[in-house]
Design an enzyme around this catalytic site. Sequence first.
Site, mmCIF file in Angstrom:
data_model
loop_
_atom_site.group_PDB
_atom_site.id
_atom_site.type_symbol
_atom_site.label_atom_id
_atom_site.label_comp_id
_atom_site.label_asym_id
_atom_site.label_seq_id
_atom_site.Cartn_x
_atom_site.Cartn_y
_atom_site.Cartn_z
ATOM 1 N N LYS A 1 0.867 -1.182 0.000
ATOM 2 C CA LYS A 1 0.000 0.000 0.000
ATOM 3 C C LYS A 1 0.901 1.227 0.000
ATOM 4 C CE LYS A 1 -4.155 -1.833 2.106
ATOM 5 N NZ LYS A 1 -3.769 -3.242 1.915
ATOM 6 N N ASP B 1 -1.664 -2.235 -4.051
ATOM 7 C CA ASP B 1 -3.079 -2.226 -3.674
ATOM 8 C C ASP B 1 -3.668 -0.858 -3.997
ATOM 9 O OD1 ASP B 1 -2.776 -4.764 -2.604
ATOM 10 O OD2 ASP B 1 -2.717 -4.087 -0.524
ATOM 11 N N MET B 2 -4.991 -0.801 -4.175
ATOM 12 C CA MET B 2 -5.626 0.513 -4.360
ATOM 13 C C MET B 2 -6.380 0.861 -3.089
ATOM 14 S SD MET B 2 -5.756 3.064 -6.276
ATOM 15 C CE MET B 2 -5.378 2.631 -7.979
ATOM 16 N N GLN C 1 -10.316 -0.550 -8.960
ATOM 17 C CA GLN C 1 -11.587 -0.843 -8.284
ATOM 18 C C GLN C 1 -12.771 -0.577 -9.220
ATOM 19 O OE1 GLN C 1 -10.374 2.163 -5.665
ATOM 20 N NE2 GLN C 1 -10.052 0.847 -3.889
ATOM 21 N N ARG D 1 -4.946 -6.024 -11.380
ATOM 22 C CA ARG D 1 -5.871 -6.751 -10.506
ATOM 23 C C ARG D 1 -7.194 -5.980 -10.469
ATOM 24 N NH1 ARG D 1 -4.482 -5.965 -4.576
ATOM 25 N NH2 ARG D 1 -2.808 -7.468 -4.813
ATOM 26 N N LYS E 1 -13.766 -5.284 -6.749
ATOM 27 C CA LYS E 1 -14.975 -4.446 -6.684
ATOM 28 C C LYS E 1 -14.690 -3.119 -5.982
ATOM 29 C CE LYS E 1 -18.350 -8.200 -6.832
ATOM 30 N NZ LYS E 1 -19.524 -8.843 -6.207
ATOM 31 N N GLY E 2 -13.891 -3.142 -4.924
ATOM 32 C CA GLY E 2 -13.601 -1.921 -4.145
ATOM 33 C C GLY E 2 -14.139 -2.068 -2.734
ATOM 34 N N ALA E 3 -13.290 -1.748 -1.744
ATOM 35 C CA ALA E 3 -13.619 -2.079 -0.357
ATOM 36 C C ALA E 3 -13.732 -0.875 0.574
ATOM 37 C CB ALA E 3 -12.552 -3.042 0.189
ATOM 38 N N HIS F 1 -14.594 -13.205 -5.283
ATOM 39 C CA HIS F 1 -15.098 -14.514 -4.833
ATOM 40 C C HIS F 1 -16.502 -14.722 -5.371
ATOM 41 C CE1 HIS F 1 -12.557 -12.466 -1.833
ATOM 42 N NE2 HIS F 1 -11.900 -13.606 -1.839
ATOM 43 N N ARG G 1 -12.993 -6.478 5.802
ATOM 44 C CA ARG G 1 -13.544 -7.840 5.619
ATOM 45 C C ARG G 1 -14.896 -7.957 6.313
ATOM 46 N NH1 ARG G 1 -9.506 -7.053 3.100
ATOM 47 N NH2 ARG G 1 -11.202 -6.413 1.752
HETATM 48 P P1 FDA Z 1 -18.907 -10.095 -2.926
HETATM 49 O O1 FDA Z 1 -18.614 -9.099 -1.890
HETATM 50 O O2 FDA Z 1 -20.137 -9.973 -3.729
HETATM 51 O O3 FDA Z 1 -18.673 -11.532 -2.398
HETATM 52 C C1 FDA Z 1 -18.995 -12.702 -3.116
HETATM 53 C C2 FDA Z 1 -19.021 -13.858 -2.132
HETATM 54 O O4 FDA Z 1 -17.698 -14.068 -1.585
HETATM 55 C C3 FDA Z 1 -19.881 -13.611 -0.901
HETATM 56 O O5 FDA Z 1 -21.216 -13.986 -1.136
HETATM 57 C C4 FDA Z 1 -19.211 -14.474 0.148
HETATM 58 O O6 FDA Z 1 -19.553 -15.829 -0.032
HETATM 59 C C5 FDA Z 1 -17.749 -14.348 -0.200
HETATM 60 N N1 FDA Z 1 -17.105 -13.240 0.529
HETATM 61 C C6 FDA Z 1 -16.694 -12.041 0.018
HETATM 62 N N2 FDA Z 1 -16.099 -11.300 0.970
HETATM 63 C C7 FDA Z 1 -16.141 -12.032 2.109
HETATM 64 C C8 FDA Z 1 -15.681 -11.806 3.433
HETATM 65 N N3 FDA Z 1 -15.060 -10.674 3.772
HETATM 66 N N4 FDA Z 1 -15.890 -12.779 4.357
HETATM 67 C C9 FDA Z 1 -16.501 -13.933 4.032
HETATM 68 N N5 FDA Z 1 -16.951 -14.209 2.773
HETATM 69 C C10 FDA Z 1 -16.784 -13.264 1.828
HETATM 70 N N6 FDA Z 1 -10.216 -3.852 -2.501
HETATM 71 C C11 FDA Z 1 -9.692 -2.600 -2.617
HETATM 72 O O7 FDA Z 1 -10.414 -1.608 -2.485
HETATM 73 N N7 FDA Z 1 -8.358 -2.439 -2.901
HETATM 74 C C12 FDA Z 1 -7.524 -3.497 -3.090
HETATM 75 O O8 FDA Z 1 -6.323 -3.319 -3.347
HETATM 76 C C13 FDA Z 1 -8.075 -4.809 -2.992
HETATM 77 N N8 FDA Z 1 -7.306 -5.920 -3.175
HETATM 78 C C14 FDA Z 1 -7.894 -7.158 -3.227
HETATM 79 C C15 FDA Z 1 -7.133 -8.273 -3.553
HETATM 80 C C16 FDA Z 1 -7.746 -9.512 -3.694
HETATM 81 C C17 FDA Z 1 -6.926 -10.694 -4.074
HETATM 82 C C18 FDA Z 1 -9.153 -9.636 -3.493
HETATM 83 C C19 FDA Z 1 -9.849 -10.940 -3.684
HETATM 84 C C20 FDA Z 1 -9.887 -8.546 -3.120
HETATM 85 C C21 FDA Z 1 -9.284 -7.305 -2.966
HETATM 86 N N9 FDA Z 1 -10.013 -6.195 -2.576
HETATM 87 C C22 FDA Z 1 -9.443 -4.947 -2.670
HETATM 88 C C23 FDA Z 1 -11.357 -6.362 -1.954
HETATM 89 C C24 FDA Z 1 -12.481 -6.221 -2.955
HETATM 90 O O9 FDA Z 1 -12.605 -4.878 -3.355
HETATM 91 C C25 FDA Z 1 -13.826 -6.672 -2.350
HETATM 92 O O10 FDA Z 1 -14.158 -5.835 -1.285
HETATM 93 C C26 FDA Z 1 -13.850 -8.114 -1.872
HETATM 94 O O11 FDA Z 1 -13.137 -8.962 -2.713
HETATM 95 C C27 FDA Z 1 -15.305 -8.655 -1.797
HETATM 96 O O12 FDA Z 1 -15.885 -8.600 -3.065
HETATM 97 P P2 FDA Z 1 -16.178 -9.871 -4.005
HETATM 98 O O13 FDA Z 1 -15.742 -9.498 -5.373
HETATM 99 O O14 FDA Z 1 -15.582 -11.092 -3.451
HETATM 100 O O15 FDA Z 1 -17.742 -9.963 -4.102
#
Ligand code: FDA
Length: 304
Positions: free
Chosen positions: A98, A132-133, A161, A182, A185-187, A226, A285
């Site tokens: 980061k 990372d973003m 993101q 990479r 979705k964005g966190a 995921h 998370r």
């Molecule tokens: P969604 O949130 O729709 O999840 C799909 C399914 O996955 C859920 O129904 C559940 O089963 C499972 N799941 C997802 N998150 C879970 C959790 N926390 N606990 C338990 N189960 C869960 N974001 C960002 O802003 N900057 C970054 O640099 C990164 N880097 C990054 C690296 C990698 C390898 C991943 C996989 C993700 C990131 N992210 C990130 C996080 C990303 O933005 C996002 O918030 C999460 O991946 C959750 O989104 P999904 O795409 O999994 O879909």
Amino acid sequence: MSAFSRLVMATTQAGPVRKLITDTRPGKALAHRFVAGDDVGAAIEIARSLGESKIAVSLDLLGEDVSKEEEIEQAVQGYVECLQAIEASGVEGNISVKLTQLGLEVDPGLAANTLDLLAIDAAALGLTVTIDMESSEHTDATVSIYEAAQGRHGNLGICLQAYLHRTPEDLRRLMPLGGLIRLCKGAYVEPAEVALQGREEVDRAFARLLDELMHSEECHPAIATHDPALIAQAKSLAGARQASFEFQMLFGVRPEEQRALAGEGYAVRVYVPYGSNWYAYLTRRLAERPANLGLFARALVGKR
Ligand code: FDA
């Protein structure tokens, strides 16, 4: 991000909630689900066991929003040790960093210089560095620093993101640089002016960007989700793709799907965070899946 996820994010910023999570056994157990452990040895151990299922890793030494010089130096030193540990152990891995851990909030020039050092160290060992973003106030600087560093070293990657309105433009700007992109979705909690707010519109944006990314033969797409629907879309796009790509998932999230994809022959990399500064990572998370907080609350009540 849903209203409930925003509420979770806001609640976990409160001091007493933070204490409840960091100072109790259920809180530490919850963190343990998503974080490998306190030191690089724990991360390498996880990497070895994932390697048995042919899964690669990206190791993240936890830390962000760092402003003290000595903490920036510690982060750089920690990452240098991490690169050496990856090399020495023979695990298939790279590092994720980061830029706010490398000094971005103090001076973007400092973050660019420390990133350069890590890119040079990584290149000497035949390894790569993914950025990372973070929250949107840092996107511009992160994209520019990546662009320059990838131009100089060629062994970098960046996370984009899907929820940001600007990402389609960033994607087109960065794909020709040939690094790893990479897509996630964005966190972070972002305002409507900069990011899509609804889950479905974020999913649709991800699907459009994924289509574009998988049609680029210049860069190496890393599909970081995921979400079963988006994973299915990526598989269907993979048939026509000549160049490499990989799936990426987080340590502790859908591990059976990680192994299943690797078993089907796809390249899979798991993002493995380690270190003692795990609280900010854990809150993201929890916000992604508020049910995680329910598990914690039940464990807490059960323990009392
Ligand atoms: P969604 O949130 O729709 O999840 C799909 C399914 O996955 C859920 O129904 C559940 O089963 C499972 N799941 C997802 N998150 C879970 C959790 N926390 N606990 C338990 N189960 C869960 N974001 C960002 O802003 N900057 C970054 O640099 C990164 N880097 C990054 C690296 C990698 C390898 C991943 C996989 C993700 C990131 N992210 C990130 C996080 C990303 O933005 C996002 O918030 C999460 O991946 C959750 O989104 P999904 O795409 O999994 O879909």
